[in-house]
Design a protein around this motif. Structure first.
Motif, PDB file in Angstrom:
ATOM      1  N   ASP A  93       0.835  -1.201   0.000  1.00 36.25           N
ATOM      2  CA  ASP A  93       0.000   0.000   0.000  1.00 36.25           C
ATOM      3  C   ASP A  93       0.868   1.249   0.000  1.00 36.25           C
ATOM      4  O   ASP A  93       1.674   1.472   0.903  1.00 36.25           O
ATOM      5  CB  ASP A  93      -0.875   0.024   1.259  1.00 36.25           C
ATOM      6  CG  ASP A  93      -2.035  -0.943   1.194  1.00 36.25           C
ATOM      7  OD1 ASP A  93      -3.015  -0.607   0.503  1.00 36.25           O
ATOM      8  OD2 ASP A  93      -1.954  -2.018   1.814  1.00 36.25           O
ATOM      9  N   TRP A  94       0.659   2.086  -1.014  1.00 37.73           N
ATOM     10  CA  TRP A  94       1.364   3.366  -1.125  1.00 37.73           C
ATOM     11  C   TRP A  94       0.301   4.412  -1.493  1.00 37.73           C
ATOM     12  O   TRP A  94       0.163   4.789  -2.640  1.00 37.73           O
ATOM     13  CB  TRP A  94       2.460   3.272  -2.181  1.00 37.73           C
ATOM     14  CG  TRP A  94       3.364   4.463  -2.238  1.00 37.73           C
ATOM     15  CD1 TRP A  94       3.655   5.358  -1.254  1.00 37.73           C
ATOM     16  CD2 TRP A  94       4.133   4.862  -3.385  1.00 37.73           C
ATOM     17  NE1 TRP A  94       4.554   6.301  -1.701  1.00 37.73           N
ATOM     18  CE2 TRP A  94       4.865   6.013  -3.006  1.00 37.73           C
ATOM     19  CE3 TRP A  94       4.275   4.361  -4.682  1.00 37.73           C
ATOM     20  CZ2 TRP A  94       5.719   6.677  -3.884  1.00 37.73           C
ATOM     21  CZ3 TRP A  94       5.126   5.012  -5.555  1.00 37.73           C
ATOM     22  CH2 TRP A  94       5.843   6.164  -5.160  1.00 37.73           C
ATOM     23  N   PRO A  95      -0.488   4.850  -0.525  1.00 32.45           N
ATOM     24  CA  PRO A  95      -1.648   5.718  -0.812  1.00 32.45           C
ATOM     25  C   PRO A  95      -1.236   7.168  -1.034  1.00 32.45           C
ATOM     26  O   PRO A  95      -1.261   7.993  -0.128  1.00 32.45           O
ATOM     27  CB  PRO A  95      -2.516   5.547   0.434  1.00 32.45           C
ATOM     28  CG  PRO A  95      -1.548   5.237   1.536  1.00 32.45           C
ATOM     29  CD  PRO A  95      -0.429   4.463   0.899  1.00 32.45           C
ATOM     30  N   ILE A  96      -0.902   7.485  -2.278  1.00 28.00           N
ATOM     31  CA  ILE A  96      -0.360   8.801  -2.616  1.00 28.00           C
ATOM     32  C   ILE A  96      -1.373   9.709  -3.314  1.00 28.00           C
ATOM     33  O   ILE A  96      -1.043  10.846  -3.654  1.00 28.00           O
ATOM     34  CB  ILE A  96       0.903   8.666  -3.498  1.00 28.00           C
ATOM     35  CG1 ILE A  96       0.611   7.849  -4.761  1.00 28.00           C
ATOM     36  CG2 ILE A  96       2.038   8.035  -2.695  1.00 28.00           C
ATOM     37  CD1 ILE A  96       1.783   7.732  -5.722  1.00 28.00           C
ATOM     38  N   LEU A 161       3.386  -0.048   8.909  1.00 27.63           N
ATOM     39  CA  LEU A 161       3.566  -0.691   7.612  1.00 27.63           C
ATOM     40  C   LEU A 161       3.424   0.297   6.470  1.00 27.63           C
ATOM     41  O   LEU A 161       4.268   0.342   5.563  1.00 27.63           O
ATOM     42  CB  LEU A 161       2.539  -1.819   7.458  1.00 27.63           C
ATOM     43  CG  LEU A 161       2.526  -2.530   6.102  1.00 27.63           C
ATOM     44  CD1 LEU A 161       3.834  -3.254   5.845  1.00 27.63           C
ATOM     45  CD2 LEU A 161       1.339  -3.500   6.011  1.00 27.63           C
ATOM     46  N   ILE A 162       2.373   1.112   6.494  1.00 28.16           N
ATOM     47  CA  ILE A 162       2.162   2.086   5.416  1.00 28.16           C
ATOM     48  C   ILE A 162       3.314   3.086   5.375  1.00 28.16           C
ATOM     49  O   ILE A 162       3.800   3.464   4.296  1.00 28.16           O
ATOM     50  CB  ILE A 162       0.804   2.792   5.584  1.00 28.16           C
ATOM     51  CG1 ILE A 162      -0.344   1.794   5.396  1.00 28.16           C
ATOM     52  CG2 ILE A 162       0.663   3.940   4.585  1.00 28.16           C
ATOM     53  CD1 ILE A 162      -1.717   2.352   5.716  1.00 28.16           C
ATOM     54  N   GLY A 163       3.774   3.517   6.545  1.00 27.27           N
ATOM     55  CA  GLY A 163       4.897   4.441   6.585  1.00 27.27           C
ATOM     56  C   GLY A 163       6.166   3.823   6.022  1.00 27.27           C
ATOM     57  O   GLY A 163       6.914   4.474   5.271  1.00 27.27           O
ATOM     58  N   ARG A 164       6.428   2.560   6.356  1.00 26.96           N
ATOM     59  CA  ARG A 164       7.624   1.895   5.822  1.00 26.96           C
ATOM     60  C   ARG A 164       7.516   1.714   4.314  1.00 26.96           C
ATOM     61  O   ARG A 164       8.511   1.850   3.588  1.00 26.96           O
ATOM     62  CB  ARG A 164       7.825   0.543   6.513  1.00 26.96           C
ATOM     63  CG  ARG A 164       8.281   0.664   7.953  1.00 26.96           C
ATOM     64  CD  ARG A 164       8.736  -0.664   8.536  1.00 26.96           C
ATOM     65  NE  ARG A 164       7.722  -1.696   8.558  1.00 26.96           N
ATOM     66  CZ  ARG A 164       6.783  -1.816   9.505  1.00 26.96           C
ATOM     67  NH1 ARG A 164       6.713  -0.931  10.507  1.00 26.96           N
ATOM     68  NH2 ARG A 164       5.913  -2.812   9.472  1.00 26.96           N
ATOM     69  N   ASN A 165       6.316   1.391   3.814  1.00 28.01           N
ATOM     70  CA  ASN A 165       6.144   1.275   2.365  1.00 28.01           C
ATOM     71  C   ASN A 165       6.521   2.570   1.667  1.00 28.01           C
ATOM     72  O   ASN A 165       7.162   2.565   0.607  1.00 28.01           O
ATOM     73  CB  ASN A 165       4.700   0.907   2.036  1.00 28.01           C
ATOM     74  CG  ASN A 165       4.355  -0.530   2.373  1.00 28.01           C
ATOM     75  OD1 ASN A 165       5.232  -1.344   2.656  1.00 28.01           O
ATOM     76  ND2 ASN A 165       3.073  -0.839   2.350  1.00 28.01           N
TER      77      ASN A 165
END
Length: 207
Positions: A93-96, A161-165
């Motif tokens: 997940d990379w919610p940009i 997890l989202i931050g590490r992605n």
């Protein structure tokens, strides 16, 4: 703005295909630490795993639930993973693409049937509203409020997890979604089924 949201935005903005092409993962990782860094990118212990968890090749896709190119290629991706039978798939997940992308990621990560929730949202067209998320997931048999509550109960894990992605995407120099890692090679932009099959075969030969 939360620290997690700042980290997500720092990872990249906008939709598009980067000019990286297919390059070795180690090119973007420090030489002395590349094995440890590759392990962190491809084997994050909090990352849900699809396909064959013991597969001999790992495919990772950096994606956003509002990315039309991610959605356009998702059926081919899943079909090839199923046909191969020996690929470990992770969807990073990379919610940009805005707050709705973040909310979509949160809802799916909160689902006990992760693959089903993800498939439901990946089958939607283009941009989404919060109402679209709730309606789509409700139709797939999920309670949207329960999904968010489940996410909230494990927020530190999922936010981490989202931050590490996002950090991984920045470290790889990615400019938009989709982007793939197949084995140890980064592919910026969409891969059709034939290209994905070829990339998997190349990764097997290199192993």
């Amino acid at each position: 703005m939360t620290a997690t949201r700042r980290a997500i935005l720092a990872g990249g903005t906008g939709l598009g295909v980067a000019a990286l092409g297919a390059v070795g993962l180690s090119r973007f990782l420090g030489t002395s630490a590349r094995d440890a860094d590759a392990q962190a990118v491809l084997f994050d212990p909090d990352q849900p795993v699809l396909g064959n968890p013991q597969g001999d090749v790992t495919v990772a896709e950096f994606f956003d639930y509002q990315c039309p190119f991610c959605k356009r290629g998702h059926d081919d991706l899943m079909a090839e993973i199923a046909a191969d039978g020996n690929v470990r798939l992770i969807m990073k997940d990379w919610p940009i693409l805005g707050a709705t992308s973040v909310l979509a990621a949160q809802m799916v990560l909160g689902a006990d049937r992760y693959a089903d929730a993800q498939a439901a949202l990946m089958a939607t067209p283009g941009r989404l509203t919060e109402d679209d998320l709730r309606r789509t997931l409700g139709a797939a048999g999920f309670d949207p409020q329960a999904l968010l509550a489940a996410y909230g109960r494990d927020r530190a894990r999922w936010d981490g997890l989202i931050g590490r992605n996002a950090q991984h995407a920045a470290g790889l120099g990615l400019q938009g979604t989709p982007a793939f890692i197949v084995g140890r090679t980064t592919h910026a932009g969409a891969l059709d089924r034939a290209a994905l099959r070829g990339a998997i075969a190349t990764a097997r030969r290199a192993a």
